[in-house]
Design an enzyme around this catalytic site. Structure first.
Site, short mmCIF file in Angstrom:
data_model
loop_
_atom_site.label_atom_id
_atom_site.label_comp_id
_atom_site.label_asym_id
_atom_site.label_seq_id
_atom_site.Cartn_x
_atom_site.Cartn_y
_atom_site.Cartn_z
CD GLU A 50 -0.85 -3.65 6.64
OE1 GLU A 50 0.10 -3.44 5.84
OE2 GLU A 50 -1.97 -3.12 6.51
NE ARG A 54 6.52 -2.15 3.58
CZ ARG A 54 5.95 -0.95 3.49
NH1 ARG A 54 6.63 0.14 3.86
NH2 ARG A 54 4.72 -0.82 3.06
CB THR A 78 4.70 -5.71 2.20
OG1 THR A 78 4.44 -4.47 2.86
CG2 THR A 78 5.56 -5.41 0.98
CE LYS A 138 -2.30 -1.69 1.00
NZ LYS A 138 -1.06 -2.43 1.30
#
Length: 223
Positions: A50, A54, A78, A138
């Site tokens: 993953e 960012r 994210t 998640k």
């Protein structure tokens, strides 16, 4: 088991994540590190990654990995906006996850055929996710929310739905066993395997060592 319509994640990706048992979370600052870190993880037995959205390098890093190492099951974390859902879908991501549960983001992922797992830490979050057609969810932030104890109690009313969870946040080698032993867990997510400083230092041997340590534990527990 009560049937629930699974819209958000393809059976193929569900099976890949279940089989992997571990998802390596990466923050990549420079595209030149993308393929070497993925190779280091593969050498240690991890084929599910993953990339967090960012850094400006994330999307190009994904392109490089997809081109050089197509065997990697590559996801993004994210993912917060509709534009980001479109962007990760365009680069050929296999799946995406978010810290929270935003119905608009889930709907966009389903529309684009991108396997998606939203973040939950309360029963309300779970019900929102289920309503959107999510079966693999998640659990974030896992440790500071109460770890497995919280998940077992929170998930009890929904157990008949056959939901599976991917805990992230505070998961490490010291507590991985407690998660992997539970039939609620699809896979665990961990940033300790290839920490940002290890990637920046190009310490591929240590990353491979960390990957092998956790994959050995997965095999020991799950066979």
């Amino acid at each position: 088991m009560y049937p629930i319509e699974q819209k958000a994640m393809s059976p193929e990706i569900i099976n890949k994540v279940d089989k992997a048992g571990i998802i390596a979370m990466l923050i990549i600052d420079d595209v030149k590190h993308a393929v070497p870190v993925a190779k280091a993880l593969l050498k240690g037995g991890i084929d599910t990654i993953e990339l967090t959205l960012r850094t400006p390098a994330a999307l190009d890093a994904a392109k490089a990995i997809k081109k050089e190492l197509p065997q990697v099951c590559l996801g993004f974390g994210t993912v917060l906006t509709i534009d980001q859902v479109k962007a990760v879908s365009d680069v050929g991501a296999d799946f995406a996850v978010s810290p929270g549960c935003n119905p608009k983001i889930i709907a966009e992922a389903i529309k684009l055929g991108l396997s998606f797992s939203p973040g939950v830490m309360t029963p309300t979050d779970i019900e929102m996710a289920v309503e959107q057609g999510c079966r693999v969810i998640k659990y974030f932030p896992a440790e500071s929310s109460g770890g497995m104890n919280h998940l077992v109690n929170m998930g009890a009313p929904y157990q008949y739905l056959g939901l599976k969870y991917i805990p992230l946040g505070g998961v490490n080698m010291a507590n991985a066993k407690s998660y992997l032993e539970s039939n609620l867990i699809s896979a665990i997510g961990g940033s300790w395997i290839a920490k940002r400083d290890l990637i920046l230092a190009e310490n591929w041997d240590q990353i491979t060592k960390n990957a092998k340590e956790i994959t050995d534990l997965v095999k020991e527990i799950r066979g």
